[in-house]
Design a protein around this motif. Structure first.
Motif, mmCIF file in Angstrom:
data_model
loop_
_atom_site.group_PDB
_atom_site.id
_atom_site.type_symbol
_atom_site.label_atom_id
_atom_site.label_comp_id
_atom_site.label_asym_id
_atom_site.label_seq_id
_atom_site.Cartn_x
_atom_site.Cartn_y
_atom_site.Cartn_z
ATOM 1 N N UNK A 5 0.552 -1.157 -0.502
ATOM 2 C CA UNK A 5 0.016 -0.163 0.115
ATOM 3 C C UNK A 5 0.924 1.560 0.058
ATOM 4 N N UNK A 6 1.004 2.080 -1.176
ATOM 5 C CA UNK A 6 1.186 3.347 -1.239
ATOM 6 C C UNK A 6 0.390 4.653 -0.674
ATOM 7 N N UNK A 7 0.667 4.717 0.140
ATOM 8 C CA UNK A 7 -0.406 6.542 0.702
ATOM 9 C C UNK A 7 0.342 7.631 0.267
ATOM 10 N N UNK A 8 -0.102 8.094 -1.249
ATOM 11 C CA UNK A 8 0.872 8.774 -1.802
ATOM 12 C C UNK A 8 0.687 10.288 -1.652
ATOM 13 N N UNK A 9 1.341 11.229 -1.429
ATOM 14 C CA UNK A 9 0.187 12.328 -1.916
ATOM 15 C C UNK A 9 0.378 13.085 -2.737
ATOM 16 N N UNK A 10 -0.653 14.098 -3.415
ATOM 17 C CA UNK A 10 -0.276 14.471 -4.400
ATOM 18 C C UNK A 10 -1.027 15.925 -4.698
ATOM 19 N N UNK A 11 -0.046 16.888 -3.508
ATOM 20 C CA UNK A 11 -0.115 18.041 -3.595
ATOM 21 C C UNK A 11 -1.862 19.042 -2.756
ATOM 22 N N UNK A 16 0.882 19.824 -11.373
ATOM 23 C CA UNK A 16 1.975 20.141 -11.470
ATOM 24 C C UNK A 16 3.145 19.860 -10.240
ATOM 25 N N UNK A 17 2.772 20.077 -9.085
ATOM 26 C CA UNK A 17 3.151 20.118 -8.177
ATOM 27 C C UNK A 17 3.090 18.685 -7.753
ATOM 28 N N UNK A 18 2.742 17.992 -8.167
ATOM 29 C CA UNK A 18 2.519 16.012 -8.003
ATOM 30 C C UNK A 18 3.961 16.022 -7.963
ATOM 31 N N UNK A 103 0.467 13.229 3.259
ATOM 32 C CA UNK A 103 -0.224 11.707 3.475
ATOM 33 C C UNK A 103 -0.328 12.385 4.952
ATOM 34 N N UNK A 104 0.600 13.065 5.320
ATOM 35 C CA UNK A 104 1.345 13.690 7.619
ATOM 36 C C UNK A 104 0.356 14.291 8.350
ATOM 37 N N UNK A 105 -0.029 15.402 7.140
ATOM 38 C CA UNK A 105 -1.250 16.303 7.341
ATOM 39 C C UNK A 105 -2.536 16.016 7.559
ATOM 40 N N UNK A 126 4.327 8.088 0.815
ATOM 41 C CA UNK A 126 4.771 9.063 -0.382
ATOM 42 C C UNK A 126 4.737 10.460 0.150
ATOM 43 N N UNK A 127 5.646 11.124 0.285
ATOM 44 C CA UNK A 127 5.034 12.551 0.785
ATOM 45 C C UNK A 127 4.979 13.266 -0.546
ATOM 46 N N UNK A 128 4.273 14.501 -0.303
ATOM 47 C CA UNK A 128 3.824 15.192 -1.391
ATOM 48 C C UNK A 128 3.528 16.797 -0.592
ATOM 49 N N UNK A 129 3.613 17.813 -1.508
ATOM 50 C CA UNK A 129 2.942 18.821 -1.397
ATOM 51 C C UNK A 129 2.544 19.529 0.184
ATOM 52 N N UNK A 130 2.878 20.029 0.849
ATOM 53 C CA UNK A 130 2.068 20.262 2.007
ATOM 54 C C UNK A 130 1.199 21.849 1.151
#
Length: 230
Positions: A5-11, A16-18, A103-105, A126-130
């Motif tokens: 499982x990949x918890x993926x932040x998409x911004x 374009x911020x992905x 995903x962490x916020x 998987x981190x994304x732009x906050x």
């Protein structure tokens, strides 16, 4: 072999911020979990499909996440979501779970993530732009400088004490409490700016508490800065 499982932040909104990693994972895996009853109507899906058009051809799995503060209802939905994903992992499928921002916020994904881990599966974030970093960039100003502190606060809860903190305050998820939040900001004579729907076509900026509308979008973020010294 079980899947991952990949918890993926998409911004926050601008495709374009992905991150390159988010785009790669969506392209390489066929099963995409999306929060909501109808995946195609999800904001997360609508952002990601602009960057990865082939997402429309993937196996989309709806993970209902009702907006409620009822602890029992939340627990039940998180449990059902985890079980649904675990069935896919047991079938050997990797699952990419799309989530706004990082995903962490304040992410609903985290509740599913923890359950899947506790059940012995491989789950990764998987981190994304906050949203607050993107909002500050949109306003062309920094969040903190030198020794300033940064406080990220859920504005749908009590914020009176939080506004007394030093440094920069980020108020997230004001939602239906926006009129009360505005009133607190005015009473404290705070220097506040807000970005609504950051990175989306409907993005709006407001440069004072007085300008902020009472009926702002759920995707609204307020940045409260300390008064500039004369």
């Amino acid at each position: 072999m079980t899947g991952i499982l990949f918890g993926t932040g998409i911004g926050p909104g601008d495709p374009e911020l992905m991150t390159l990693k988010a785009v790669r994972l969506i392209r390489e895996n066929d099963t995409i979990a999306v929060p909501g009853e109808k995946p195609e109507e999800s904001i997360a899906y609508q952002i990601a499909v602009q960057a990865v058009p082939e997402l429309a051809e993937k196996e989309l799995v709806a993970i209902p996440m009702p907006m409620t503060k009822n602890a029992k209802e939340l627990e039940e939905n998180h449990r059902r979501g985890a079980e649904k994903i675990e069935e896919l992992l047991d079938a050997g499928k990797n699952v990419v779970f799309l989530t706004l921002g990082d995903p962490t916020v304040y992410s609903t994904y985290l509740y599913v993530h923890k359950r899947v881990l506790e059940d012995g599966y491989d789950a990764r974030i998987v981190s994304g732009v906050t949203s607050f970093c993107a909002a500050a960039a949109s306003l062309s100003e920094g969040l903190v400088e030198n020794s300033e502190e940064l406080h990220v606060i859920p504005a749908s809860y009590q914020i009176e004490d939080a506004l007394e903190l030093s440094g920069t305050k980020v108020l997230m998820k004001a939602g239906k409490k926006m009129p009360a939040v505005k009133q607190f900001l005015k009473e404290k004579n705070c220097r506040a700016v807000m970005v609504e729907n950051c990175g989306m076509d409907t993005e709006q900026k407001y440069f004072s508490a007085e300008e902020i509308p009472d009926q702002a979008s759920y995707y609204s973020l307020i940045i409260v800065k300390e008064k500039r010294k004369k």
